[in-house]
Scaffold this motif. Structure first.
Motif, PDB file in Angstrom:
ATOM      1  N   VAL A   1      -4.209  -0.112   0.846  1.00 22.10           N
ATOM      2  CA  VAL A   1      -4.523  -1.049   2.608  1.00 22.10           C
ATOM      3  C   VAL A   1      -2.724  -1.090   2.375  1.00 22.10           C
ATOM      4  CG1 VAL A   1      -7.150  -2.344   2.680  1.00 22.10           C
ATOM      5  CG2 VAL A   1      -4.834  -3.779   1.055  1.00 22.10           C
ATOM      6  N   ASN A   2      -2.380  -1.952   3.042  1.00 21.73           N
ATOM      7  CA  ASN A   2      -1.347  -1.656   3.043  1.00 21.73           C
ATOM      8  C   ASN A   2      -0.641  -2.909   2.070  1.00 21.73           C
ATOM      9  OD1 ASN A   2      -0.177  -5.033   4.533  1.00 21.73           O
ATOM     10  ND2 ASN A   2      -1.141  -3.712   5.787  1.00 21.73           N
ATOM     11  N   ALA A   3      -1.457  -3.582   1.442  1.00 22.06           N
ATOM     12  CA  ALA A   3      -0.948  -4.888   1.166  1.00 22.06           C
ATOM     13  C   ALA A   3      -0.508  -4.518  -0.668  1.00 22.06           C
ATOM     14  CB  ALA A   3      -1.674  -6.433   0.849  1.00 22.06           C
TER      15      ALA A   3
ATOM     16  N   ILE B   1       2.498  -9.347   9.885  1.00 19.11           N
ATOM     17  CA  ILE B   1       2.435  -8.085   9.858  1.00 19.11           C
ATOM     18  C   ILE B   1       1.304  -7.359   9.625  1.00 19.11           C
ATOM     19  CG2 ILE B   1       3.659  -5.949  10.269  1.00 19.11           C
ATOM     20  CD1 ILE B   1       6.265  -7.236  11.073  1.00 19.11           C
ATOM     21  N   GLY B   2       1.799  -7.729   7.985  1.00 18.04           N
ATOM     22  CA  GLY B   2       0.182  -6.927   6.506  1.00 18.04           C
ATOM     23  C   GLY B   2      -0.700  -7.115   7.598  1.00 18.04           C
TER      24      GLY B   2
ATOM     25  N   LEU C   1      -2.406  -6.119  10.036  1.00 19.31           N
ATOM     26  CA  LEU C   1      -2.619  -4.395   9.788  1.00 19.31           C
ATOM     27  C   LEU C   1      -3.799  -4.155   8.517  1.00 19.31           C
ATOM     28  CD1 LEU C   1       0.861  -3.065  10.358  1.00 19.31           C
ATOM     29  CD2 LEU C   1      -1.643  -2.299  11.914  1.00 19.31           C
ATOM     30  N   ALA C   2      -4.237  -5.270   7.819  1.00 22.05           N
ATOM     31  CA  ALA C   2      -5.198  -4.973   6.790  1.00 22.05           C
ATOM     32  C   ALA C   2      -6.210  -4.157   6.843  1.00 22.05           C
ATOM     33  CB  ALA C   2      -5.301  -6.598   5.956  1.00 22.05           C
TER      34      ALA C   2
END
Lengths: 706, 493
Positions: free
Chosen positions: A644-646, B143-144, B147-148
């Motif tokens: 995921v983005n994190a 933001i993160g 969008l998780a």
């Protein structure tokens, strides 16, 4: 107004369609009275079908037909490259892997088909099976060839070098089965009318799928048209001649009505291949100054009794470093599973990390900087063959990468960098990618309004083909990209090879360039002295439209030319809590040499996506097998972890640009899979630097760091 | 047979864009995604996984919020249409202005090259739209988090995050969204007045009452009914297990259950309170709990799921129970007019078995407020940062006075068939000095508390070690006076 030619950051031309939902994928095609088909998969990994009871399913609402091996038409044998590993479905009572289609339910609606598919009762004569890779390691067998070429490589006397070495390092790396998991599950829409078959499929190879359908159904290729509309990611998954594609075509031919079949996420895990697990050992023999005297890379890859796919993890080991002796060997353990297949950054993407972890271990053993060790063994010519490299700028990649990352400030000792309570580590690795090129054809046409139409059968799998082809044409014709339209993904268009192996820009791009240049010649011959004269030239020829064809084919004897590879240097920083050691990637710097960059934006996107592919490989992605049931355990996106983005830290990508005239007339080399190579090793080496624990398994298990 | 105290259900009504939709004869488990794609012909919303993992089906679900509209991102694939009564659904097709010009979110996505294969793109657009319309700019971290719940396999996320940062400054048309909002709010408020709505087909029903009394009565009438809150778990029974549910009774419309009562000593969180709202309220009191909520599922899941539902479904790996148990939270169960209050830990009897009778529902959860002298810490341990099932989730609630541990409540998820307290470890702490030897002794005692299993997420050994190390971490952090509150919080330097 700029033309948006080669090298410019032209915005992705399909962006507006994609952000508004207007882009149509296979599952979005309007129905026009289509039937829906759902595959019934085998629930056992091996045996024979004792009986299939379809009575309840056939009586369910909306059910039109049920195909099983008892009533399905017989199909011809498919022999298309990379499609050979999926056997035509419903041809006999044998079950060769869990998930193999054993029936196809066709109904008026998708819901009815799914409901009825649950009612199909299959009983099996079960047979003993083998799906446990590690349990089968003692029966690993050598694999001689790979796409018809010798797979293993050797020169010099490694055993002697090993025996005589001043320093020896041996490391192992176990990699896991991984599934591509494009966000779009595969689908196919097939219709049969007037003796002709029209197939719309989420495939990376329309021509190969047509070939497979022709062979399976015994049809002339001329009577089959295959289209691939927008493709929701492929990464190698979206092949051709896959069971569901043949089933949909079979069903429409039997029933005379259009049939749509969309796989569920779970079915995706057994309808197309996966990157198979490997067990690798690397041995490095060196002098005390770090000079390599020998490199041995042993690969055992999981395979299947169905098909001959081999994960050629050691294929790109030879060109990495100068060494007087080298031995790369591959073996395979066949299992009762469906055939594995190529997944983004195959081969070297799986094997180079094993070598690069060994290089890190050697640097540590020598108390030497890992980058200095790579430079000490820098290959000036292709090791083993002595061929010159074509435009190799790997040294510049190392230097620029080290500069951007701040590598010079890195303390050498493990566990020496901290941030509060966290351990911090920095690691690096080399990336190298062989240049695959395939025949391709294209056509470029212009009309009196100056509108240009570009046609080629190739596909945009998200890499940006539909953006860079107009750029190539703009460069050749001087016409701006916003005056162009594009036709792709269709067997009715000039033929190309499947989209894979990072080959498309070199191959298709060069064909398009050839077509555009041929068109320019024609226009010039008709008096056009530049874009302003095009309309006049068409007038002089008394035509409304003028087209030219172009083609590309790699030279006959590639071995006679220089060695063609793309390169990269990857640097990663991780942080690890020492008591709960879940590694986290903080930042990555990747500097790449991929020849000429046609569009810096799409190129950077490709590399960034590849780096995240490698983060998944190193830390998250594993398709667990339940060896008792002989099946993949977690056929969903909550059990199979894609980042995921994190999970993604800061990523800095740069290119060392320059033409490579040997790779393609465009001067470009392949980039699509380059970003996914080396990164996992850089992370693993950073984890060692942080924790002092050598990584021996992907994905890294936190408990091994405890 | 006595007459039912509840009226016959009216059709389920909602707005799709600005168009009213009314459904009565429909499968009670019809999902919004099926409806959008197959009935409404809106193919922009994609199915990637059908279980709320990938976010390709994200839509914005709007509700009146005071005098404005508030849209939240949700996964259409596991959202039953019956749960939409009185709400507005906006999909990616609704965002461009009538003249076709792009919404700022879409424009920013194009300009930042945030779409590659494009299949995940509509979902990202809708998550960002919900964030954009929140009206408050957030930084990279916010933001993160927003969008998780959206997976992308092509871009590596960077360009999408850049688009999000740019969207507030990107030109584009948003006025048409604002313009229709007032009409939508009026229409939705009219729908909200409907006492009972429902769907029925083939003898199966979806019922959504408006009052808690109706809810209780309906459950008495249908003891076999499935109580549906957010549906983030029940949705999977349908999309993955293809289960047929006879009667579904939905809590989501009951306004009196959608409240958080802010009492002097406790928060009382009603059955219909979303996880996202519970997270804000609880996180304000207990920052660590807020941090766990932040990584809990995804924004889409937290916007649909409820705190009470997360407890009521009884999962051994839900992330809220360890925190609630450590805090000594209690739950109120109601059956008809009868209520009982039990500690949250007592609710979990065994794997798949909870202390809930037929016709009974979880009406609220009472979370005590922080008390002086008490320390609360909580950690979620998973490989993937967001949207990952915890290998171990640990919560620690300790009263330390004059250097001595006076009380200790230590609870874990992932260590047993139910979320459970570590009683032996607690006993090893209480009455002893808050010191490393005490903590080491408690860590040793914890080995007797649990016999965790090995599964694909973690080995039994790792679970034991990590669970014990979490306690050590609590001690070391308290001694050092504040350290990173998240064990995975390793942001880019």
């Amino acid at each position: 107004m700029t033309t948006g030619g080669i090298g410019m950051a032209v915005a992705r031309r399909d962006g507006p369609a994609k952000v508004t939902g207007a882009a149509r994928y296979v599952a979005d095609t309007p129905l026009r009275g289509a039937l829906h088909a759902v595959v019934v998969p085998a629930t056992r990994p091996k045996g024979r079908i004792a009986a299939i009871d379809t009575a309840a399913a056939a009586a369910a609402p909306g059910v039109v037909h049920i195909l099983t091996h008892a009533n399905a038409p017989r199909l011809g044998r498919v022999s298309v490259v990379l499609a050979e590993d999926s056997l035509p479905p419903l041809q006999d009572d044998r079950v060769r892997y869990e998930g193999q289609p054993v029936a196809l339910v066709v109904a008026e609606s998708a819901g009815q088909a799914a409901e009825a598919a649950r009612l199909v009762r299959v009983s099996y004569h079960e047979e003993p099976f083998a799906t446990d890779f590690d349990a089968g390691l003692d029966r690993a067998e050598p694999v001689a060839t790979f796409f018809g070429q010798p797979l293993d490589t050797a020169w010099g006397d490694f055993d002697a070098a090993w025996a005589a070495a001043e320093v020896r390092v041996e490391t192992s790396l176990a990699t896991s089965d991984r599934h591509h998991n494009p966000i779009e599950p595969m689908g196919v829409f097939a219709s049969w009318a007037d003796g002709a078959l029209l197939v719309e499929a989420s495939t990376q190879g329309v021509s190969e799928l047509r070939e497979a359908l022709a062979q399976a159904l015994g049809l002339d290729e001329a009577r089959i048209r295959v289209r691939s509309p927008f493709l929701g990611g492929g990464f190698g998954a979206k092949g051709w001649g896959l069971p569901h594609q043949l089933l949909a075509a079979m069903a429409t031919r039997v029933l005379g009505r259009p049939v749509r079949l969309v796989l569920s996420r779970a079915q995706s895990y057994t309808e197309h291949g996966y990157q198979p697990a490997t067990r690798q050992t690397v041995r490095l023999a060196a002098r005390a100054d770090g000079t390599l005297t020998g490199l041995a890379h042993d690969v055992v890859a999981a395979g299947a009794f169905v098909g001959d796919y081999i994960e050629a993890a050691g294929w790109d080991t030879a060109p990495l470093y100068a060494t007087p002796s080298l031995r790369v060997r591959h073996r395979r353990v066949r299992l009762d599973r469906l055939s594995p297949s190529a997944m983004r950054s195959p081969f070297g993407g799986v094997g180079i990390p094993a070598v690069e972890i060994a290089m890190d271990a050697l640097a540590h053993a020598l108390d030497m900087d890992p980058l200095a060790l790579r430079l000490r063994n820098y290959a000036e010519v292709e090791p083993g063959t002595g061929r010159p490299f074509s435009a190799r700028r790997l040294r510049e990649c190392y230097e620029e990468g080290a500069r951007r990352f701040g590598w010079a400030d890195r303390p050498r000792a493990p566990r020496s960098l901290r941030d509060g309570g966290l351990l911090v580590g920095q690691g690096m690795a080399t990336a190298i990618l062989r240049a695959f090129r395939f025949p391709a054809a294209a056509r470029v046409a212009i009309d009196r309004n100056g509108h240009v139409h570009v046609e080629t059968g190739s596909h945009d799998v998200g890499q940006g083909l539909s953006t860079i082809l107009p750029q190539i044409v703009a460069d050749a014709l001087g016409v701006p990209v916003d005056r162009m339209s594009l036709g792709i993904g269709d067997t009715a268009l000039p033929r190309t090879t499947f989209t894979g192996g990072s080959s498309t820009t070199m191959s298709v791009g060069s064909a398009v360039q050839a077509a555009a240049r041929a068109l320019r010649e024609k226009l010039a011959d008709a008096g056009a002295n530049g874009p302003e004269g095009y309309a006049g030239a068409l007038g002089a020829l008394s035509v409304d439209r003028l087209a030219a064809d172009g083609a590309y084919a790699p030279e006959g004897d590639e071995a006679a030319g220089p060695a063609l590879f793309s390169y990269g240097a990857v640097f990663a920083e991780v942080a690890v809590d020492p008591d709960l050691p879940v590694p986290r990637v903080r930042r990555v710097v990747g500097v790449y040499d991929a020849g000429r960059i046609l569009n810096p934006v799409t190129a950077r996107s490709q590399m960034t996506g590849g780096i995240v592919w490698g983060i998944g490989q190193a830390l998250l992605e594993r398709s667990e097998t339940d060896s008792r049931l002989g099946r993949f355990l977690s056929k969903n996106l909550s059990g199979y972890l894609v980042p995921v983005n994190a999970d993604v830290g800061e990523i800095d990508v740069a290119f060392i640009e320059g033409d490579d005239p040997h790779a393609s007339p465009l001067g470009a080399r392949g980039i699509g899979e380059l970003g996914g190579i080396g990164i996992a090793a850089a992370i693993a080496n950073a984890v060692f630097h942080a924790t002092g624990v050598r990584v021996r398994e992907f994905p890294i298990r936190p408990e091994h760091l405890l | 047979m006595p007459e039912s105290p509840v009226p016959a259900p009216a059709p389920v009504r909602f707005l799709l864009g600005s168009a009213p939709v009314a459904l009565a004869d429909a499968d009670p488990t019809l999902t919004l995604l099926e409806y959008l794609r197959e009935t409404a012909g809106r193919k922009g919303t994609k199915e990637g996984c059908a279980e709320g993992d990938c976010g390709a089906c994200t839509v914005a679900v709007g509700e009146p919020d005071g005098d404005r509209m508030r849209w939240r991102a949700m996964n259409a694939c596991i959202l039953f249409v019956g749960a939409l009564h009185g709400r507005q659904v906006l999909t990616v097709e609704d965002l461009p202005a009538p003249d076709g010009s792009l919404h700022p979110v879409q424009q920013a996505m194009v300009e930042n090259h945030a779409s590659q294969c494009g299949f995940c793109t509509p979902g990202f657009v809708m998550s960002l739209f919900a964030l954009y319309r929140q009206g408050r700019r957030v930084g990279r971290r916010g933001i993160g988090d927003a969008l998780a719940g959206n997976l992308c396999r092509c871009t590596g996320y960077g360009p999408i995050l850049a688009a999000a940062e740019a969207m507030w400054e990107t030109p584009g048309r948003d006025d048409h969204i604002a313009r229709q909002a007032e009409a939508a709010r009026t229409a939705l408020e009219e729908m909200a007045a409907e006492p009972l709505v429902g769907l029925a087909r083939d003898g199966r029903r979806f019922l959504a009452p408006r009052t808690a009394d109706q809810l209780a009565a309906l459950l008495l009438e249908h003891p076999d009914a499935v109580v549906l809150s957010g549906g983030t778990d029940v949705g999977l029974w349908v999309t993955k297990q293809l289960r047929q549910l006879p009667t579904i009774v939905h809590t989501g419309r009951v306004a009196e259950l959608a409240r958080i009562e802010d009492g002097p000593d406790a928060l009382i969180i009603g059955a219909a309170v979303r996880l996202s709202e519970a997270a804000t309220a609880i996180g304000a009191l207990y920052p660590d709990f807020g941090e766990v909520f932040r990584r809990y599922g995804s924004a889409q899941v937290r916007n649909a799921g409820t705190l009470c539902g997360n407890v009521a479904n009884g999962s051994p790996i839900g992330d809220s129970p360890p925190g609630l148990i450590a805090l000594g939270a209690e739950m109120t169960l109601r059956r008809g007019d009868t209520r009982r209050r039990i500690p949250v830990e007592a609710f979990f009897i065994d794997y798949g078995k909870q202390d809930r009778q037929p016709s009974e529902f979880v009406e609220s959860i009472t979370v005590p407020k922080p008390r002086p002298g008490w320390l609360f810490r909580m950690f979620k341990l998973s490989k993937r940062f967001d949207q990952d099932i915890s290998a171990v989730c640990g919560a620690f609630h300790l009263e330390v006075a004059d250097g001595t541990v006076r009380s200790a409540r230590v609870a874990y998820g992932g260590m047993a068939a139910t979320p459970r307290r570590a009683l032996r470890a607690e006993a090893a702490l209480v009455g002893r000095p808050w010191s490393e030897p005490t903590v080491r002794a408690a860590m040793a005692a914890m080995a007797e508390d649990f016999a965790p299993i090995t599964d694909m997420r973690a080995s039994a050994w790792y679970r034991q070690e990590a669970a014990a190390n979490l306690l050590l971490k609590v001690y070391l952090d308290s001694r050092d006076g504040g350290a990173p509150s998240s064990v995975l919080d390793c942001e880019a330097a």
